[in-house]
Design a protein around this motif. Structure first.
Motif, PDB file in Angstrom:
ATOM      1  N   PRO A  35       0.841  -1.211   0.000  1.00 15.02           N
ATOM      2  CA  PRO A  35       0.000   0.000   0.000  1.00 15.02           C
ATOM      3  C   PRO A  35       0.875   1.260   0.000  1.00 15.02           C
ATOM      4  CG  PRO A  35      -0.729  -1.573   1.670  1.00 15.02           C
ATOM      5  CD  PRO A  35       0.579  -2.071   1.171  1.00 15.02           C
ATOM      6  N   ASP A  36       0.308   2.369  -0.456  1.00 12.58           N
ATOM      7  CA  ASP A  36       1.148   3.580  -0.522  1.00 12.58           C
ATOM      8  C   ASP A  36       1.392   4.147   0.879  1.00 12.58           C
ATOM      9  OD1 ASP A  36      -1.657   5.331  -1.755  1.00 12.58           O
ATOM     10  OD2 ASP A  36      -0.674   5.824   0.132  1.00 12.58           O
ATOM     11  N   LYS A  37       2.398   4.997   0.939  1.00 12.08           N
ATOM     12  CA  LYS A  37       2.900   5.478   2.231  1.00 12.08           C
ATOM     13  C   LYS A  37       1.821   6.190   3.044  1.00 12.08           C
ATOM     14  CE  LYS A  37       6.451   8.513   4.179  1.00 12.08           C
ATOM     15  NZ  LYS A  37       7.630   9.354   3.874  1.00 12.08           N
ATOM     16  N   ASP A  38       1.053   7.064   2.391  1.00 10.82           N
ATOM     17  CA  ASP A  38       0.031   7.828   3.118  1.00 10.82           C
ATOM     18  C   ASP A  38      -1.053   6.917   3.691  1.00 10.82           C
ATOM     19  OD1 ASP A  38       1.390  10.121   2.612  1.00 10.82           O
ATOM     20  OD2 ASP A  38       0.105  10.783   0.953  1.00 10.82           O
ATOM     21  N   MET A  40      -0.773   3.668   4.386  1.00 14.62           N
ATOM     22  CA  MET A  40      -0.199   2.855   5.478  1.00 14.62           C
ATOM     23  C   MET A  40      -0.099   3.667   6.753  1.00 14.62           C
ATOM     24  SD  MET A  40       2.740   0.471   3.721  1.00 14.62           S
ATOM     25  CE  MET A  40       2.593  -0.920   4.852  1.00 14.62           C
ATOM     26  N   THR A  41       0.393   4.892   6.623  1.00 18.64           N
ATOM     27  CA  THR A  41       0.578   5.744   7.804  1.00 18.64           C
ATOM     28  C   THR A  41      -0.763   6.037   8.474  1.00 18.64           C
ATOM     29  OG1 THR A  41       2.529   6.729   6.772  1.00 18.64           O
ATOM     30  CG2 THR A  41       1.571   7.905   8.636  1.00 18.64           C
ATOM     31  N   ALA A  42      -1.784   6.330   7.673  1.00 14.32           N
ATOM     32  CA  ALA A  42      -3.108   6.655   8.224  1.00 14.32           C
ATOM     33  C   ALA A  42      -3.709   5.461   8.966  1.00 14.32           C
ATOM     34  CB  ALA A  42      -4.038   7.106   7.102  1.00 14.32           C
ATOM     35  N   VAL A  43      -3.608   4.276   8.380  1.00 20.13           N
ATOM     36  CA  VAL A  43      -4.190   3.075   9.012  1.00 20.13           C
ATOM     37  C   VAL A  43      -3.405   2.700  10.262  1.00 20.13           C
ATOM     38  CG1 VAL A  43      -4.691   0.618   8.706  1.00 20.13           C
ATOM     39  CG2 VAL A  43      -5.237   2.241   6.876  1.00 20.13           C
ATOM     40  N   MET A  44      -2.081   2.783  10.203  1.00 21.04           N
ATOM     41  CA  MET A  44      -1.259   2.495  11.390  1.00 21.04           C
ATOM     42  C   MET A  44      -1.616   3.470  12.521  1.00 21.04           C
ATOM     43  SD  MET A  44       0.952  -0.035  11.031  1.00 21.04           S
ATOM     44  CE  MET A  44       1.806  -0.989   9.789  1.00 21.04           C
ATOM     45  N   LYS A  45      -1.761   4.737  12.173  1.00 24.78           N
ATOM     46  CA  LYS A  45      -2.080   5.756  13.180  1.00 24.78           C
ATOM     47  C   LYS A  45      -3.439   5.477  13.826  1.00 24.78           C
ATOM     48  CE  LYS A  45      -0.364   9.752  12.185  1.00 24.78           C
ATOM     49  NZ  LYS A  45      -0.120  11.067  11.551  1.00 24.78           N
ATOM     50  N   LYS A  46      -4.401   5.072  12.997  1.00 23.52           N
ATOM     51  CA  LYS A  46      -5.751   4.778  13.493  1.00 23.52           C
ATOM     52  C   LYS A  46      -5.733   3.663  14.541  1.00 23.52           C
ATOM     53  CE  LYS A  46      -9.753   2.427  11.560  1.00 23.52           C
ATOM     54  NZ  LYS A  46     -10.336   1.982  10.284  1.00 23.52           N
ATOM     55  N   CYS A  53       6.655   6.945   9.555  1.00 19.15           N
ATOM     56  CA  CYS A  53       7.154   6.038   8.515  1.00 19.15           C
ATOM     57  C   CYS A  53       8.598   6.421   8.204  1.00 19.15           C
ATOM     58  CB  CYS A  53       6.284   6.140   7.263  1.00 19.15           C
ATOM     59  SG  CYS A  53       6.826   5.033   5.938  1.00 19.15           S
ATOM     60  N   PHE A  54       9.548   5.523   8.500  1.00 19.68           N
ATOM     61  CA  PHE A  54      10.954   5.865   8.259  1.00 19.68           C
ATOM     62  C   PHE A  54      11.509   5.203   6.996  1.00 19.68           C
ATOM     63  CE2 PHE A  54      10.952   2.402  11.415  1.00 19.68           C
ATOM     64  CZ  PHE A  54      11.746   1.445  10.776  1.00 19.68           C
ATOM     65  N   ASP A  57       9.361   1.281   0.411  1.00 19.03           N
ATOM     66  CA  ASP A  57       9.541   1.021  -1.014  1.00 19.03           C
ATOM     67  C   ASP A  57       8.839  -0.295  -1.321  1.00 19.03           C
ATOM     68  OD1 ASP A  57      11.274  -1.028  -0.183  1.00 19.03           O
ATOM     69  OD2 ASP A  57      13.058   0.218  -0.445  1.00 19.03           O
ATOM     70  N   LYS A  58       9.104  -0.873  -2.491  1.00 22.39           N
ATOM     71  CA  LYS A  58       8.396  -2.108  -2.858  1.00 22.39           C
ATOM     72  C   LYS A  58       8.793  -3.286  -1.979  1.00 22.39           C
ATOM     73  CE  LYS A  58       7.467  -1.053  -7.696  1.00 22.39           C
ATOM     74  NZ  LYS A  58       7.707  -1.436  -9.100  1.00 22.39           N
ATOM     75  N   LYS A  59       9.991  -3.215  -1.399  1.00 21.70           N
ATOM     76  CA  LYS A  59      10.504  -4.355  -0.637  1.00 21.70           C
ATOM     77  C   LYS A  59      10.180  -4.302   0.851  1.00 21.70           C
ATOM     78  CE  LYS A  59      14.360  -5.386  -3.730  1.00 21.70           C
ATOM     79  NZ  LYS A  59      15.835  -5.453  -3.848  1.00 21.70           N
ATOM     80  N   MET A  60       9.972  -3.085   1.380  1.00 21.51           N
ATOM     81  CA  MET A  60       9.808  -2.995   2.836  1.00 21.51           C
ATOM     82  C   MET A  60       9.220  -1.652   3.237  1.00 21.51           C
ATOM     83  SD  MET A  60      12.721  -3.726   5.719  1.00 21.51           S
ATOM     84  CE  MET A  60      13.872  -2.550   5.040  1.00 21.51           C
ATOM     85  N   ALA A  61       8.406  -1.679   4.287  1.00 17.36           N
ATOM     86  CA  ALA A  61       7.946  -0.447   4.928  1.00 17.36           C
ATOM     87  C   ALA A  61       8.234  -0.566   6.423  1.00 17.36           C
ATOM     88  CB  ALA A  61       6.454  -0.232   4.690  1.00 17.36           C
ATOM     89  N   GLY A  62       8.671   0.545   7.021  1.00 15.64           N
ATOM     90  CA  GLY A  62       8.990   0.531   8.448  1.00 15.64           C
ATOM     91  C   GLY A  62       8.352   1.706   9.162  1.00 15.64           C
ATOM     92  N   PHE A  63       7.806   1.423  10.352  1.00 12.74           N
ATOM     93  CA  PHE A  63       7.130   2.458  11.143  1.00 12.74           C
ATOM     94  C   PHE A  63       7.679   2.462  12.561  1.00 12.74           C
ATOM     95  CE2 PHE A  63       4.384   1.395   7.690  1.00 12.74           C
ATOM     96  CZ  PHE A  63       3.818   2.603   7.300  1.00 12.74           C
ATOM     97  N   ALA A  64       7.945   3.653  13.078  1.00 15.85           N
ATOM     98  CA  ALA A  64       8.293   3.800  14.491  1.00 15.85           C
ATOM     99  C   ALA A  64       6.997   4.058  15.255  1.00 15.85           C
ATOM    100  CB  ALA A  64       9.268   4.956  14.667  1.00 15.85           C
ATOM    101  N   ALA A  65       6.736   3.234  16.259  1.00 18.02           N
ATOM    102  CA  ALA A  65       5.549   3.409  17.110  1.00 18.02           C
ATOM    103  C   ALA A  65       5.932   4.366  18.235  1.00 18.02           C
ATOM    104  CB  ALA A  65       5.087   2.066  17.661  1.00 18.02           C
ATOM    105  N   LEU A  66       5.643   5.643  18.048  1.00 20.09           N
ATOM    106  CA  LEU A  66       6.216   6.695  18.891  1.00 20.09           C
ATOM    107  C   LEU A  66       5.715   6.678  20.333  1.00 20.09           C
ATOM    108  CD1 LEU A  66       6.084   9.599  16.259  1.00 20.09           C
ATOM    109  CD2 LEU A  66       8.011   8.085  16.792  1.00 20.09           C
ATOM    110  N   ASP A  67       4.576   6.033  20.565  1.00 20.34           N
ATOM    111  CA  ASP A  67       4.054   5.944  21.940  1.00 20.34           C
ATOM    112  C   ASP A  67       4.593   4.728  22.696  1.00 20.34           C
ATOM    113  OD1 ASP A  67       2.505   8.203  21.484  1.00 20.34           O
ATOM    114  OD2 ASP A  67       0.757   7.045  20.828  1.00 20.34           O
TER     115      ASP A  67
END
Length: 292
Positions: A35-38, A40-46, A53-54, A57-67
């Protein structure tokens, strides 16, 4: 499959390591794009709260869970949630022993492994440093975010416990809080002991949170009652950060329900059936089998 005979094998060291990564395999019939970055970020945040999102690309997406901050001796940083790109799924490593304990998908497991040829793997990183309850809730939030992000996912396989769940179940369940981790990340297994009337029920997956699994070696009781007891006891251990000491007691079962009138003794032992791990062995009084 339930009639197959399996041998006890405590030399098998392939079991999940205490505090190890929470590895999620999502299975698909067809290839799927990241899925695109925006989105993914919106659903993760929800589902998870503040995220950053740090990489994506096509191979990997990574998110820092700031809380969710992992603290170490030399500093601290947010837990990371990683999602890999779609890859081929060949079903390797799923032997008859593992398949026999996929009780939640008894009707569908063979169809899933036959029809699903693609997978997306996701995992947490650094999460072992979190308190058990916080990690349990974060991992469950992550699973629910993934279920929303990948609507064509057929099934979720949780590597830490050997559990297979239909994706539609993950999307539609009504469970709240840390009990979601018990439902997704803890598998209650059932074995008949060959040549006897004895049964063995145990859990796998609690050691992801550095908590003990459970074990029941018994006869002459409806195993479904014991399965329910195991899920309830696992939930209690997680919710209260394992208050059970060696030699203490836990409420037993009377007519299918947990009852304070019946007390079963708990003892810390090594598991009778692989993977090798520490368990709370629950001595079921008149229904107990084996020597303790």
């Amino acid at each position: 499959m339930s009639n197959q005979v399996f041998r006890q094998n405590l030399d098998d060291k392939k079991g999940p390591q205490p505090g190890g990564p929470y590895l999620i395999q999502m299975l698909f019939k067809e290839p799927v794009d990241m899925p695109d970055k925006d989105e993914m970020t919106a659903v993760m945040k929800k589902h998870i709260g503040a995220v950053e999102c740090f990489c994506r690309d096509k191979k990997m997406a990574g998110f820092a869970a700031l809380d969710h901050i992992a603290e170490f001796q030399d500093g601290k940083c947010p837990v990371q949630l990683m999602v890999m790109g779609c890859d081929k799924f060949k079903g390797k490593g799923f032997d008859a022993f593992l398949m026999s304990q996929m009780w939640d998908c008894r009707e569908d497991r063979e169809r899933i492994f036959r029809e699903c040829r693609y997978q997306v793997v996701a995992t947490d990183m650094l999460a072992a440093a979190l308190p058990a309850l916080e990690r349990a809730n974060l991992d469950a939030d992550f699973v629910e975010a993934l279920a929303e992000l990948y609507p064509t996912c057929e099934a979720f396989y949780f590597q830490n416990c050997g559990k297979l769940l239909l994706a539609e179940y993950v999307r539609s369940h009504q469970i709240e809080g840390s009990d979601r981790f018990i439902r997704f990340g803890v598998n209650v297994r059932f074995f008949n002991i060959e040549g006897t009337e004895d049964m063995l029920i145990d859990t796998v997956g609690m050691n992801t949170l550095f908590l003990p699994d459970l074990q029941y070696h018994f006869h002459s009781m409806d195993p479904n009652w014991v399965v329910n007891h195991a899920y309830n006891a696992a939930s209690y251990i997680l919710e209260h950060d394992n208050p059970i000491g060696d030699g203490e007691t836990i409420d037993g079962i009377e007519n299918g329900r947990m009852s304070r009138e019946i007390q079963w003794k708990c003892q810390y032992e090594d598991a009778l059936i692989q993977p090798p791990r520490g368990v709370v062995d629950i001595h079921m009084g008149d229904y107990a089998s084996g020597k303790r």
